[in-house]
Design a protein around this motif. Structure first.
Motif: not given
Length: 208
Positions: A95-105, A175-191
């Motif tokens: 969540x703090x340091x997302x890896x490259x390609x993190x948004x790929x679903x 939710x793949x449309x929403x999770x195609x954005x890196x910020x969404x993955x940062x939020x999900x991983x934080x949760x």
């Protein structure tokens, strides 16, 4: 007796669903795998089969054995709490340091991800003492009240587990449309991190 089969199965379905739906480490992991479309069938299968085995043990009366052996639950609590905290820290790092390609679903699953996902899912399921308390003890005791229909009740609970995990794993792709954005993955991983760390801390606090 036949007239009581459907009510018993329905009661088992409802009881099982009420115990499974609560937000927890296992559900958070299935959601994440489903959203990334990685090892979904394997993860859903591990969760459903594990629950089916635990429910069967509870219906068969193993709850009395588990209740009489508190040292086993203590050991599971320590191992499970430590595992959840480690996994939570990894999720926090993502969540703090997302890896490259993190948004790929949908593509790009790394080699060995199925094996890693299965092992992680097994650990989250079988190292959690609450699984034994809820599924084996609680569900088993409720099933016992059904008398000769206790296995019908248990089958209803098993079906609830399968429906829930399949819906969670395969429904997450919506939710793949929403999770195609890196910020969404940062939020999900934080949760996920907050959930894992909180549950791990609670397990250790109750065990020690």
């Amino acid at each position: 007796m036949n007239s009581g089969i459907l009510p018993a199965a329905t009661a088992g379905f409802g009881t099982g669903l009420s115990l499974i739906v609560a937000i927890g480490a296992q559900n958070a992991f299935v959601l994440r795998q489903g959203a990334r479309r990685q090892a979904v069938l394997a993860v859903v299968g591990v969760c459903a089969v594990s629950d089916a085995v635990l429910i069967a043990l509870g219906v068969a009366g193993l709850g009395a054995v588990v209740d009489a052996w508190p040292a086993a639950l203590t050991a599971l609590g320590l191992a499970g709490g430590g595992f959840l905290i480690c996994y939570g820290l990894l999720a926090a790092r993502r969540g703090l340091r997302p890896a490259a390609g993190q948004a790929l679903t949908t593509k790009g699953a790394p080699a060995g991800s199925v094996r890693t996902a299965v092992l992680t899912c097994l650990a989250m399921t079988w190292l959690n003492p609450h699984v034994y308390l809820d599924t084996v003890l609680l569900l088993g005791s409720v099933a016992a009240d059904r008398g000769s229909l206790r296995w019908v009740f248990g089958f209803g609970a098993m079906l609830a587990s399968l429906v829930w995990f399949a819906g969670l794993g395969y429904g997450a792709r919506l939710l793949s449309g929403v999770l195609s954005r890196p910020v969404a993955w940062r939020v999900l991983d934080t949760l996920v991190a907050v959930t894992m760390l909180a549950m791990g801390a609670m397990l250790l606090a109750r065990t020690l």
